[in-house]
Design a protein around this motif. Structure first.
Motif, PDB file in Angstrom:
ATOM      1  N   THR A 103       0.806  -1.223   0.000  1.00 40.80           N
ATOM      2  CA  THR A 103       0.000   0.000   0.000  1.00 40.80           C
ATOM      3  C   THR A 103       0.837   1.270   0.000  1.00 40.80           C
ATOM      4  OG1 THR A 103      -0.112   0.122   2.422  1.00 40.80           O
ATOM      5  CG2 THR A 103      -1.854  -1.167   1.293  1.00 40.80           C
ATOM      6  N   GLY A 104       2.092   1.169   0.415  1.00 35.02           N
ATOM      7  CA  GLY A 104       2.941   2.346   0.546  1.00 35.02           C
ATOM      8  C   GLY A 104       2.616   3.187   1.766  1.00 35.02           C
ATOM      9  N   VAL A 105       1.718   2.708   2.626  1.00 36.04           N
ATOM     10  CA  VAL A 105       1.307   3.461   3.807  1.00 36.04           C
ATOM     11  C   VAL A 105       2.256   3.144   4.964  1.00 36.04           C
ATOM     12  CG1 VAL A 105      -0.562   3.908   5.447  1.00 36.04           C
ATOM     13  CG2 VAL A 105      -1.095   3.484   3.032  1.00 36.04           C
ATOM     14  N   GLU A 106       2.674   4.208   5.644  1.00 35.19           N
ATOM     15  CA  GLU A 106       3.596   4.081   6.764  1.00 35.19           C
ATOM     16  C   GLU A 106       2.840   3.851   8.065  1.00 35.19           C
ATOM     17  OE1 GLU A 106       5.705   7.785   6.633  1.00 35.19           O
ATOM     18  OE2 GLU A 106       6.934   7.149   4.931  1.00 35.19           O
ATOM     19  N   PHE A 107       3.531   3.244   9.023  1.00 34.86           N
ATOM     20  CA  PHE A 107       2.997   3.137  10.376  1.00 34.86           C
ATOM     21  C   PHE A 107       4.141   3.222  11.363  1.00 34.86           C
ATOM     22  CE2 PHE A 107       3.740  -1.320   9.224  1.00 34.86           C
ATOM     23  CZ  PHE A 107       4.346  -1.852  10.349  1.00 34.86           C
TER      24      PHE A 107
END
Length: 148
Positions: A103-107
């Motif tokens: 997704t390319g989403v950071e956490f």
């Protein structure tokens, strides 16, 4: 400090140093051949997006679940921020910043690893965290993500 506590500290420091530097070979070497690995309990519809979670037995099973994790997540930063050791028990707090590959989403999370050491090897590993930020990132939800 007891000899057992000192030995436990040496083993878990080796584990955390290897883990946070990406040296999986050394990290796996600290695990007992028959290690009990408890990485949350999958709950259908809630956290089962995290395909690497569950309970496993043995070093090979741990390696396989770590491969699933590193295939899904790019760990950009990982640091041991606190360590408490008493007798054969240790608890380490890890700060991690990662990106979900799909997704390319950071956490960003903090999680606790509770370890039991016997005869110079980790025989039990259990992880604790609030997985909501990981789940959000796996699902591609950028709401709640701070601007870079």
């Amino acid at each position: 400090m007891s000899n057992v506590t000192e030995e436990t500290r040496k083993v878990v420091r080796r584990w955390f140093d290897a883990l946070t530097s990406g040296d999986f070979e050394t990290a796996l070497d600290t695990l007992d051949e028959n290690v009990e690995w408890i990485n949350y309990t999958p709950v259908p519809g809630y956290n089962d997006d995290m395909k690497w979670i569950g309970s496993y037995r043995g070093r090979e099973a741990v390696l396989e679940t770590l491969k699933v994790f590193t295939g899904a997540v790019d760990v950009r930063f990982e640091k041991l921020v606190n360590l408490v050791v008493d007798d054969d028990q240790a608890a380490g707090v890890i700060h991690e910043m990662s990106t979900v590959r799909g997704t390319g989403v950071e956490f960003e999370i903090e999680f606790i690893q509770w370890l039991t050491v016997r005869d110079g090897k980790i025989i039990r590993w259990k992880s604790y965290t609030d997985p909501s930020q990981i789940i959000r990132a796996l699902r591609g939800d950028v709401s709640g993500q701070e601007a870079a």
